[in-house]
Design a protein around this motif. Structure first.
Motif, PDB file in Angstrom:
ATOM      1  N   PHE A  81      -4.787 -87.428  11.689  1.00 38.21           N
ATOM      2  CA  PHE A  81      -6.195 -87.075  11.531  1.00 38.21           C
ATOM      3  C   PHE A  81      -6.384 -85.598  11.158  1.00 38.21           C
ATOM      4  N   GLY A  82      -5.290 -84.907  10.863  1.00 37.75           N
ATOM      5  CA  GLY A  82      -5.384 -83.476  10.587  1.00 37.75           C
ATOM      6  C   GLY A  82      -5.556 -82.689  11.865  1.00 37.75           C
ATOM      7  N   GLY A  83      -6.137 -81.496  11.741  1.00 41.37           N
ATOM      8  CA  GLY A  83      -6.317 -80.617  12.898  1.00 41.37           C
ATOM      9  C   GLY A  83      -6.923 -79.305  12.445  1.00 41.37           C
ATOM     10  N   VAL A  84      -6.394 -78.200  12.939  1.00 42.57           N
ATOM     11  CA  VAL A  84      -6.883 -76.883  12.529  1.00 42.57           C
ATOM     12  C   VAL A  84      -5.725 -76.056  11.984  1.00 42.57           C
ATOM     13  N   LEU A  85      -6.076 -75.101  11.153  1.00 37.06           N
ATOM     14  CA  LEU A  85      -5.078 -74.318  10.428  1.00 37.06           C
ATOM     15  C   LEU A  85      -4.527 -73.185  11.287  1.00 37.06           C
ATOM     16  N   VAL A 116      -8.129 -78.654   8.873  1.00 42.83           N
ATOM     17  CA  VAL A 116      -7.139 -79.242   7.963  1.00 42.83           C
ATOM     18  C   VAL A 116      -7.336 -80.746   8.005  1.00 42.83           C
ATOM     19  N   PHE A 117      -7.585 -81.341   6.838  1.00 42.29           N
ATOM     20  CA  PHE A 117      -7.915 -82.771   6.788  1.00 42.29           C
ATOM     21  C   PHE A 117      -6.719 -83.574   6.307  1.00 42.29           C
ATOM     22  N   PRO A 118      -6.615 -84.818   6.734  1.00 46.85           N
ATOM     23  CA  PRO A 118      -5.475 -85.646   6.299  1.00 46.85           C
ATOM     24  C   PRO A 118      -5.523 -85.859   4.789  1.00 46.85           C
ATOM     25  N   SER A 119      -4.350 -85.919   4.183  1.00 43.28           N
ATOM     26  CA  SER A 119      -4.277 -86.027   2.720  1.00 43.28           C
ATOM     27  C   SER A 119      -4.505 -87.451   2.244  1.00 43.28           C
ATOM     28  N   GLY A 120      -4.331 -88.410   3.105  1.00 40.86           N
ATOM     29  CA  GLY A 120      -4.534 -89.806   2.710  1.00 40.86           C
ATOM     30  C   GLY A 120      -4.469 -90.706   3.921  1.00 40.86           C
ATOM     31  N   ARG A 121      -4.805 -91.962   3.743  1.00 42.26           N
ATOM     32  CA  ARG A 121      -4.769 -92.905   4.849  1.00 42.26           C
ATOM     33  C   ARG A 121      -3.327 -93.269   5.166  1.00 42.26           C
ATOM     34  N   SER A 122      -3.058 -93.393   6.451  1.00 48.69           N
ATOM     35  CA  SER A 122      -1.719 -93.754   6.896  1.00 48.69           C
ATOM     36  C   SER A 122      -1.730 -95.189   7.390  1.00 48.69           C
ATOM     37  N   HIS A 124       1.450 -76.198   8.571  1.00 46.66           N
ATOM     38  CA  HIS A 124       0.767 -75.100   9.269  1.00 46.66           C
ATOM     39  C   HIS A 124      -0.459 -75.595  10.050  1.00 46.66           C
ATOM     40  N   CYS A 125      -0.536 -76.887  10.253  1.00 47.21           N
ATOM     41  CA  CYS A 125      -1.664 -77.466  10.982  1.00 47.21           C
ATOM     42  C   CYS A 125      -1.286 -77.675  12.449  1.00 47.21           C
ATOM     43  N   LEU A 126      -2.223 -77.353  13.336  1.00 44.63           N
ATOM     44  CA  LEU A 126      -2.061 -77.699  14.747  1.00 44.63           C
ATOM     45  C   LEU A 126      -2.747 -79.045  14.964  1.00 44.63           C
TER      46      LEU A 126
END
Length: 607
Positions: A386-390, A372-378, A414-416
């Motif tokens: 940085f997202g994670g896994v689904l 799971v990737f971040p949707s935009g820069r914070s 739903h991301c870890l």
């Protein structure tokens, strides 16, 4: 195994908590063997008054044991799915009743045949339940010896043809029992690497399914054929075959053997931590699976187990081991196998493992999941940016379509994320992430000063390498069977047994040298050395370094840095994954296999 929130017949703590195959259809509950039912049974054998009292008592006692066993077996579903203590006494009682029932039907077979009308499939059903009990005891304890016991009972059913007469009765539910027995037997054989038996069972199951669908107008033909397709794909998942001289396939085991992990040198200073608990999580789309066990999960669970021992030499009865009867070898780490868990389920199991973790022990988390990737820069870059896994989001599906986030500024619920694991770094934590966004877990901060290591897969693989993602991740294959992975990236698909064994010997030498590189390093993070005292973790670390070094030397992997594994904390490259001594070993292994041309000779000059 945990999946979603649906209840299942048996405790959901590992692969095949219920047998793979179509869901059971509701059916009328069988009436208990009351005195009226007993009269009906025994009257078929003659006038009720003519039946000796002793025989009446035999039938009554058998019916009592049968009902009690079913009651206890069905009660397994109500046991907590997590926690290692509260279920033991219940399993002990269930084993006791089934032991008495099995012996009773053996001792009084003639009376039960004449007065009760005992059929062979009913004996098979009892044996099948005992096999399931041993299998579920393995799932609860991770002790592979109990798989051998389950195999013994399942094998006896087949050898004695207990289910042979089922097809002659016009009762489709009995045939389904037979099909489910085959599916359970296949799972046990897969876990024991008895592939020859698996292939025979698949052929028999295929014939049984064909007969079943031909005789009965059933709606579950597609589902049962899917079971056959899944197990066939599972068997063929390994990318390399090892062959005898007569071209028969050699079955190799990847469990920890006596000579598996490199031995520690005398005076080598490492930690005394022991791997006690492991969560093995699988949530990859379209990956080969059987009975809610993906091929990645299957490979990792075998990497965390020792070779099975003879149960009789270790203990008398499950759950009843005396303190004086200590196994000759250390126990396997306890495992939870979670197939597509929701975030809340994953967190519940994680919290339970964390709570019960003994002193001086390690918790391992293995994540094989879609990135799971971040949707935009914070504005800030924290552990949730940085997202994670689904994790599983099946609950949020309407009319077959997943609910999309209305506002992209929100985090994926739903991301870890790495930050979700921060609370558990209060104790020693060893994390393996196999995902397209594994690098999200580089962004860790060791807040509590406890040993913490993350091994991270490449986020992409070279296009020139044939896509094998459906048959399992290359990174996990390196951690499970490094020689097979090395052969695959070298373009080899088969090998003679003699050469395979020669390469395995050389790989053991490489592992010993990697162990020395780690322990002699002056700049390595101490977390690695803290984990190095445990055999399983030592083997995973040496295989990880071998994997990293191989990919860094391979010509097609050097096109992009995201083709390389990474770690947190970072390993000192010049002392480990890019050490000239290790690179020389890899080139020598490539020479033995005559594939040196796929590796770069002077890799250090390129940096």
């Amino acid at each position: 195994m945990v999946r979603g929130a649906a209840r299942q017949r048996l405790p959901r703590t590992g692969p095949a908590s219920r047998a793979p195959g179509p869901a059971e259809k509701p059916c009328r509950k069988r009436k208990p063997r009351t005195e009226f039912a007993l009269k009906e049974i025994m009257s078929s054998g003659g006038a009720e008054d003519d039946i000796p009292q002793a025989e009446r008592k035999t039938v009554t006692d058998f019916c009592y044991l049968l009902d009690k066993s079913k009651q206890l077996f069905n009660g397994l579903r109500d046991l907590p799915q997590y926690g290692q203590k509260q279920w033991q006494s219940y399993f002990g009682r269930t084993f006791d009743v089934y032991t008495k029932l099995w012996k009773f039907q053996q001792q009084h077979r003639q009376v039960l045949d004449n007065r009760y009308g005992l059929k062979r499939w009913q004996i098979g059903e009892i044996a099948s339940k005992i096999g399931q009990l041993y299998y579920h005891y393995y799932l609860r304890t991770s002790e592979t010896s109990y798989l051998n016991e389950a195999f013994s009972f399942y094998s006896a059913i087949r050898q004695r043809s207990y289910y042979s007469q089922v097809n002659k009765e016009d009762r489709p539910e009995l045939v389904v029992k037979k099909l489910r027995y085959y599916a359970r037997f296949i799972v046990v054989c897969l876990l024991l690497n008895k592939m020859d038996v698996v292939k025979d069972l698949v052929k028999e199951l295929s014939d049984e399914i064909e007969d079943y669908t031909h005789r009965f107008n059933t709606e579950d033909q597609v589902e049962w054929n899917l079971v056959l397709q899944e197990v066939a794909a599972f068997i063929e998942a390994d990318p390399v075959m090892v062959l005898n001289d007569d071209n028969t396939i050699v079955i190799t085991s990847n469990r920890l053997s006596e000579t598996g992990a490199p031995l520690l040198e005398q005076g080598m200073i490492v930690g005394q931590l022991a791997l006690a608990d492991a969560l093995i999580i699988g949530n990859c789309n379209n990956q080969v699976k059987f009975s809610e066990l993906t091929i990645d999960m299957f490979r990792m669970l075998q990497a965390l187990e020792r070779e099975p021992m003879n149960l009789a030499s270790q203990m008398n009865k499950p759950g009843m081991q005396e303190s004086t009867e200590k196994p000759a070898r250390r126990e396997n780490p306890h495992k939870y196998l979670l197939y597509k868990p929701t975030f809340s389920q994953l967190y519940t199991f994680l919290a339970a493992s964390f709570k019960e973790l003994p002193a001086n022990s390690v918790l391992l988390i293995y994540l094989s999941a879609t990135g799971v990737f971040p949707s935009g820069r914070s504005d800030s870059e924290g552990p949730y940016d940085f997202g994670g896994v689904l994790t599983n989001s099946n609950r949020d599906i309407i009319n077959g379509d997943a609910i999309h986030k209305r506002n992209q500024s929100y985090k994926e619920m739903h991301c870890l994320h790495p930050g979700d694991l921060y609370p558990f770094t209060r104790k020693p934590l060893f994390i393996i992430v196999d995902s397209s966004n594994s690098v999200a877990y580089k962004n860790f901060t060791n807040l509590f000063g406890q040993p913490l290591v993350c091994l991270l897969s490449p986020t992409a693989y070279p296009k020139a390498l044939q896509d094998q993602s459906q048959r399992g991740s290359l990174f996990t294959l390196f951690l499970n069977n490094p020689l097979m992975a090395f052969l695959f990236v070298s373009g080899l698909s088969s090998m003679r047994r003699g050469l395979w064994e020669k390469c395995q010997d050389y790989l053991r030498k490489i592992n010993r040298d990697i162990a020395q590189l780690l322990t002699h390093s002056r700049s390595i993070d101490q977390s690695f050395l803290q984990f190095f005292g445990d055999e399983f973790l030592r083997l995973l670390l040496t295989r990880f370094i071998f994997c990293s070094a191989t990919m860094r030397m391979h010509k097609i992997f050097r096109q992009e840095t995201r083709n390389y594994p990474e770690s947190y904390p970072q390993l000192p490259r010049d002392e480990t994954v890019e050490n000239p001594h290790l690179q020389k070993h890899i080139l020598e292994l490539a020479s033995i296999l005559d594939v040196r041309n796929v590796f770069l000779e002077n890799t250090l000059d390129d940096y």
